[in-house]
Enzyme design. Structure first.
Site, PDB file in Angstrom:
ATOM      1  N   GLU A 124       0.858  -1.180   0.000  1.00  0.00           N
ATOM      2  CA  GLU A 124       0.000   0.000   0.000  1.00  0.00           C
ATOM      3  C   GLU A 124       0.898   1.235   0.000  1.00  0.00           C
ATOM      4  O   GLU A 124       1.841   1.269   0.774  1.00  0.00           O
ATOM      5  CB  GLU A 124      -0.907   0.032   1.229  1.00  0.00           C
ATOM      6  CG  GLU A 124      -1.922   1.167   1.137  1.00  0.00           C
ATOM      7  CD  GLU A 124      -2.907   1.191   2.315  1.00  0.00           C
ATOM      8  OE1 GLU A 124      -2.849   0.303   3.175  1.00  0.00           O
ATOM      9  OE2 GLU A 124      -3.687   2.145   2.352  1.00  0.00           O
ATOM     10  N   GLY A 263       3.191   2.153  10.388  1.00  0.00           N
ATOM     11  CA  GLY A 263       3.025   1.506  11.687  1.00  0.00           C
ATOM     12  C   GLY A 263       2.738   0.035  11.444  1.00  0.00           C
ATOM     13  O   GLY A 263       3.372  -0.840  12.034  1.00  0.00           O
ATOM     14  N   MET A 265       0.447  -2.901   8.486  1.00  0.00           N
ATOM     15  CA  MET A 265      -0.235  -3.079   7.204  1.00  0.00           C
ATOM     16  C   MET A 265      -1.177  -4.267   7.284  1.00  0.00           C
ATOM     17  O   MET A 265      -0.780  -5.349   7.675  1.00  0.00           O
ATOM     18  CB  MET A 265       0.824  -3.249   6.111  1.00  0.00           C
ATOM     19  CG  MET A 265       0.249  -3.361   4.727  1.00  0.00           C
ATOM     20  SD  MET A 265      -0.742  -1.900   4.269  1.00  0.00           S
ATOM     21  CE  MET A 265      -2.050  -2.692   3.323  1.00  0.00           C
ATOM     22  N   GLU A 266      -2.429  -4.007   6.856  1.00  0.00           N
ATOM     23  CA  GLU A 266      -3.516  -4.962   7.085  1.00  0.00           C
ATOM     24  C   GLU A 266      -3.668  -6.000   5.996  1.00  0.00           C
ATOM     25  O   GLU A 266      -4.776  -6.470   5.735  1.00  0.00           O
ATOM     26  CB  GLU A 266      -4.826  -4.185   7.224  1.00  0.00           C
ATOM     27  CG  GLU A 266      -5.357  -3.560   5.920  1.00  0.00           C
ATOM     28  CD  GLU A 266      -5.009  -2.088   5.727  1.00  0.00           C
ATOM     29  OE1 GLU A 266      -4.045  -1.629   6.363  1.00  0.00           O
ATOM     30  OE2 GLU A 266      -5.699  -1.409   4.949  1.00  0.00           O
ATOM     31  N   ASN A 267      -2.584  -6.434   5.321  1.00  0.00           N
ATOM     32  CA  ASN A 267      -2.680  -7.420   4.246  1.00  0.00           C
ATOM     33  C   ASN A 267      -3.602  -8.566   4.641  1.00  0.00           C
ATOM     34  O   ASN A 267      -3.565  -9.041   5.766  1.00  0.00           O
ATOM     35  CB  ASN A 267      -1.295  -7.994   3.958  1.00  0.00           C
ATOM     36  CG  ASN A 267      -0.237  -6.931   3.941  1.00  0.00           C
ATOM     37  OD1 ASN A 267      -0.230  -6.073   3.089  1.00  0.00           O
ATOM     38  ND2 ASN A 267       0.643  -6.949   4.945  1.00  0.00           N
ATOM     39  N   HIS A 299      -7.219  -2.348  15.228  1.00  0.00           N
ATOM     40  CA  HIS A 299      -7.411  -1.585  13.995  1.00  0.00           C
ATOM     41  C   HIS A 299      -7.126  -2.458  12.765  1.00  0.00           C
ATOM     42  O   HIS A 299      -7.938  -2.538  11.848  1.00  0.00           O
ATOM     43  CB  HIS A 299      -6.484  -0.361  14.015  1.00  0.00           C
ATOM     44  CG  HIS A 299      -6.526   0.475  12.776  1.00  0.00           C
ATOM     45  ND1 HIS A 299      -7.255   1.635  12.694  1.00  0.00           N
ATOM     46  CD2 HIS A 299      -5.933   0.324  11.569  1.00  0.00           C
ATOM     47  CE1 HIS A 299      -7.115   2.155  11.484  1.00  0.00           C
ATOM     48  NE2 HIS A 299      -6.307   1.379  10.786  1.00  0.00           N
ATOM     49  N   GLU A 300      -5.986  -3.112  12.772  1.00  0.00           N
ATOM     50  CA  GLU A 300      -5.601  -3.904  11.595  1.00  0.00           C
ATOM     51  C   GLU A 300      -6.544  -5.083  11.422  1.00  0.00           C
ATOM     52  O   GLU A 300      -6.911  -5.433  10.309  1.00  0.00           O
ATOM     53  CB  GLU A 300      -4.154  -4.377  11.716  1.00  0.00           C
ATOM     54  CG  GLU A 300      -3.154  -3.246  11.884  1.00  0.00           C
ATOM     55  CD  GLU A 300      -3.317  -2.130  10.857  1.00  0.00           C
ATOM     56  OE1 GLU A 300      -3.477  -2.426   9.661  1.00  0.00           O
ATOM     57  OE2 GLU A 300      -3.294  -0.946  11.267  1.00  0.00           O
ATOM     58  N   HIS A 303      -9.791  -4.039   9.802  1.00  0.00           N
ATOM     59  CA  HIS A 303      -9.684  -3.812   8.355  1.00  0.00           C
ATOM     60  C   HIS A 303     -10.123  -5.028   7.544  1.00  0.00           C
ATOM     61  O   HIS A 303     -10.440  -4.897   6.371  1.00  0.00           O
ATOM     62  CB  HIS A 303      -8.238  -3.485   7.974  1.00  0.00           C
ATOM     63  CG  HIS A 303      -7.920  -2.022   7.948  1.00  0.00           C
ATOM     64  ND1 HIS A 303      -8.743  -1.092   7.372  1.00  0.00           N
ATOM     65  CD2 HIS A 303      -6.837  -1.325   8.415  1.00  0.00           C
ATOM     66  CE1 HIS A 303      -8.187   0.116   7.489  1.00  0.00           C
ATOM     67  NE2 HIS A 303      -7.041   0.000   8.126  1.00  0.00           N
TER      68      HIS A 303
HETATM   69 ZN   LIG Z   1      -5.651   1.464   8.777  1.00  0.00          ZN
END
Ligand SMILES: [Zn+2]
Length: 874
Positions: A124, A263, A265-267, A299-300, A303
């Protein structure tokens, strides 16, 4: 300077081609990696019926290219620095492509890179095009199948998205096959290969599916993952209960990486975390960092639905996933901890950081209209203001309709790439509310202001509130329209909150008024005395409120308001009254007497109050926040007067601070919310006490430092010592001992660097130069850059704004240097200089000159965009 065309929202076109299936094979070799792709492409029936297929690709070595197994001739395609065009393609075809990349040489940390021996990706927003040729845009969603091949025994783990289909050895090679059944855009692709240990657990979803949970780290960090694992399970449960969202794959993996720009990444199925957002152990992690791990893990995870299953049509819609997900994580954290304190922290962050961004050269709407480099738009406005916009929607609809709205959104758009407008349309549909005016929040930049005045009519027992709204002009948006602003309020009399009666309707003790006109008047009936208005309760909208409070009114709200945010805001108001008078050279005595009396009353009831909330109430506004109130802020005077008031509060309430510190000594062990709250209050007391040049307090701090069994207490003592000029000897000893104890723990070493870079006295710039030479510093690691350079420029107001401008020049030079290696981080470090127009001479001019000096360098798109926008504002 480089110049590149802006990307405009207005230019959006749906993709000409789609990719139904994506097969990738990665062959990892020492020094290079070969990527073979097989893309099942089809002309988009809704598209322009283009004859040629244009794919994105950057910094790739093209080894082979074929369509349906037929090798392409040089006349069949064209390759440029950014694209691959294949001429005259069929309706449907399979594109075979082989590229070579060099992860070892990738210092920008975008795409596939290798650091400390480990392979890792960050795609991203537009990193995937540095891996292979692709339609690297979020509205092209595809099913991914990934094979990773490496020498047998080279890596203990070889991971990608989805479920693992096979893991076998063949001719000395290990071959691992992953398949992700859920369609996703390329920015959610991930690959990790390295030698990592794994903490495992399981989670049974509400429908009874059994999910394997794994957290991968270096072996030495395995004992620091329990808290992240528990947070993950809490988040999974919360999302089922509050949003009805269940996890979909057989396993969920988190990998912690030291060298990481973002910080986290929500892969899909394989989140990649900066170690600072996942590792936590009481001995080495502060309470604030524990809470950060909890909120970031959540948070992740969130997502997976708000971002992955339903994603953004284009990058202008970034807030669709980020604003919604930040709102979700804020609500989760509030549920896990103190609601009031969480809301104060979020509001304080909005006011001191996002409002400043919204008033500066980089101001942009929650849904921007244009960008040069999308990496520059991972901003407070997209994330935090975006979350406030979703919160307002949730409050306008109420919990039932809001849930109906999100249910509709997730079911209607599952597997699709959509827009912010699609989200609002769902909210409109379920509630039958007219949200046309509300949509302006997405399009209009700048912080709205509410000017509120009032009058009271004794004879009629009527109280009138006049509310006038305006939004200042921002770059490219000179004229602003009136917004729909939910204003939550209550009215306090001597006996507490009054009943609110408007046009005969009883609204109880607290209500939300929809402000929608440029000016409107609210009339409250049956009000028996002139009340004190408690405005913007719960920070109900991201706006600035101007109401001319008397000191006694602020004192009343600070002591009695049932709303935590308003209570804190009243305290901030009392403090700002004193500080403004001091800064402007006016008479501050009367305001200061009221402030001290209020603080004293609060401190005397510390044993009956939420200690975490009290600690917030006792904290002075930051210098940055104070500066934001002036058109020509004088940083030296602001710094000096804030420090002087801090000292005055320390001296006047010395006995109370001491009593509080002693009385809480027994309550500060363990990880319970109460212990964290007690630590927060006790360490606030310590920081005031250390203002006084006293051997007794120095040794008290040294004792706390030496005896602490947790990082919060140890670090608070270290910070108090390092930041007190009179404690130089003790600070030196403590810093040495701290480094000795923690030199092998990278995250704690970052804190050691940071506490020195933020030292408010002496020649800290010189100290920063020394830190950059220290063995513990590594200029290629983003966390280290943040710990020294960002900490100095963003958290050390007094030293960064030294009169000779040397710190500005220092920052510009560092940015020019870092930009060669890592443009994303360089652009982010620039922020403090971009506010030059806010400061009095010579500061403003010196900051501008430092920025201007960068234009003589060869700059990345990232840095160029921020520099040029900042310089064109006048
Ligand atoms: Zn996010």
């Amino acid at each position: 300077m480089s110049t590149t065309a802006m990307t405009l929202l207005a230019d959006y076109r749906i993709p000409d081609f789609l990719i139904e299936k994506t097969h990738l094979t990665f062959e990892l070799h020492e020094g290079y990696t070969d990527v073979s792709s097989q893309l099942s492409m089809v002309r988009n029936p809704k598209g322009d019926q283009a004859a040629h297929a244009v794919l994105h690709g950057e910094q790739l070595e093209l080894l082979a290219l074929a369509i349906n197994d037929r090798a392409l001739q040089p006349t069949d395609y064209q390759c440029t620095a950014h694209t691959l065009t294949i001429y005259n393609v069929e309706e449907r075809f399979v594109l075979h492509c082989k590229t070579r990349i060099y992860p070892e040489k990738n210092t920008a940390l975008e795409g596939l890179y290798r650091s400390s021996g480990m392979y890792c990706t960050q795609c991203e927003a537009e990193g995937f095009r540095k891996i292979t040729y692709y339609l690297d845009r979020p509205d092209v969603m595809s099913e991914f199948d990934t094979i990773i091949i490496a020498d047998e025994g080279a890596f203990s783990v070889m991971l990608s998205n989805g479920n693992c289909l096979s893991d076998r050895i063949e001719n000395g090679k290990r071959i691992v096959h992953w398949h992700d059944p859920f369609k996703k855009p390329s920015y959610l692709f991930a690959l990790v290969s390295g030698n990592l240990s794994c903490l495992e657990d399981r989670f049974v979803t509400q429908s009874g599916r059994d999910v394997l949970l794994q957290i991968y780290t270096e072996a030495k960090d395995q004992d620091k993952c329990d808290f992240a694992m528990q947070s993950l399970k809490n988040a999974m449960r919360w999302d089922e209960e509050v949003y009805g969202r269940e996890y979909d794959l057989d396993r969920f993996m988190i990998v912690a990486v030291d060298d990481f720009n973002m910080g986290v990444m929500e892969n899909k199925g394989l989140n990649i975390f900066n170690t600072s957002c996942v590792l936590a152990h009481p001995k080495s992690t502060t309470d604030a960092a524990f809470q950060r791990v909890e909120s970031v893990v959540a948070h992740e995870y969130f997502h997976n639905w708000s971002g992955n299953r339903v994603t953004c049509r284009d990058w202008f819609q970034l807030s669709l996933k980020e604003g919604l997900t930040v709102y979700r994580d804020e609500e989760f954290s509030a549920a896990m901890n103190s609601c009031a304190v969480k809301r104060i922290e979020d509001a304080s962050f909005m006011r001191s950081v996002q409002f400043v961004e919204d008033a500066g050269p980089m101001a942009h709407p929650v849904r921007p209209e244009s960008y040069l480099e999308i990496s520059n738009f991972y901003t407070m406005t997209i994330y935090e203001k975006g979350a406030e916009v979703v919160r307002m929607l949730a409050n306008i609809l109420g919990p039932k309709d809001y849930r109906k709205g999100t249910d509709l959104y997730f079911s209607r758009f599952d597997g699709q790439a959509v827009t912010c407008d699609d989200f609002v349309a769902c909210m409109e549909e379920v509630s039958a509310k007219d949200l046309r005016q509300f949509r302006l929040w997405y399009a209009q930049a700048g912080t709205p202001q509410l000017h509120i005045s009032d009058s009271y009519d004794v004879a009629r027992q009527q109280y009138r509130l006049n509310v006038r709204q305006s939004t200042p002009p921002t770059a490219g948006q000179a004229v602003k329209q009136a917004l729909h602003i939910p204003l939550k309020l209550a009215l306090y009399g001597k006996q507490g909150a009054q009943t609110l009666i408007i046009e005969g309707v009883n609204y109880g003790m607290e209500t939300v008024i929809d402000i929608s006109q440029a000016e409107q008047t609210l009339v409250f009936d049956n009000i028996s005395e002139k009340p004190v208005p408690s405005l913007l309760r719960g920070f109900s909208a991201p706006v600035k409120v101007h109401y001319d409070y008397q000191l006694a009114q602020l004192q009343q709200l600070a002591l009695l308001d049932s709303d935590g945010f308003c209570r804190w805001d009243a305290m901030q108001g009392l403090m700002r009254n004193v500080l403004n008078a001091r800064i402007e050279g006016g008479d501050h005595t009367a305001a200061q007497v009221v402030l001290i009396a209020t603080l004293k009353q609060l401190l005397e009831r510390f044993s009956t109050m939420d200690a975490a909330l009290l600690a917030c109430l006792l904290t002075l506004p930051s210098e940055q926040y104070l500066a934001s109130f002036y058109d020509a802020a004088n940083p030296a005077v602001i710094g000096q007067e804030r420090a002087a008031l801090h000292y005055h509060i320390a001296v006047e309430l010395q006995a109370q601070w001491q009593h509080c510190y002693d009385a809480l000594a027994g309550n500060v062990q363990g990880l319970s919310a109460e212990a964290m709250a007690a630590r927060s209050l006790r360490n606030t007391a310590l920081s005031y006490l250390l203002d006084m040049d006293s051997a007794q307090y120095r040794s008290m701090a040294m004792q706390q430092f030496a005896q602490a069994d947790n990082m919060t207490n140890q670090f608070a003592a270290l910070k108090a010592l390092v930041h007190a000029e009179h404690a130089q000897l003790e600070a030196k000893q403590a810093l040495q001992a701290f480094y000795q104890q923690w030199q092998h723990d990278a995250l704690v070493v970052n804190m050691w660097l940071q506490v020195q870079a933020t030292r408010p006295w002496g020649d800290t710039l010189l100290l920063v130069h020394e830190l950059l030479q220290h063995a513990a510093f590594d200029g290629s690691n983003p966390n280290k850059l943040r710990a020294v350079i960002a900490a100095f420029a963003q958290q050390n107001f007094i030293q960064f704004h030294r009169a000779d401008g040397a710190a500005y020049q220092f920052l510009a030079e560092q940015i020019a240097d870092i930009d060669q290696r890592n443009p994303q981080i360089a652009a982010r470090l620039l922020t403090p200089l971009t506010h030059w127009q806010q400061f009095v001479a010579p500061h403003g001019a010196l900051m501008r000159a430092a920025l201007a000096s960068l234009t003589e360098r060869q700059l990345s798109k990232d840095v160029y965009e921020v520099v040029s926008k900042s310089l064109t504002v006048n």
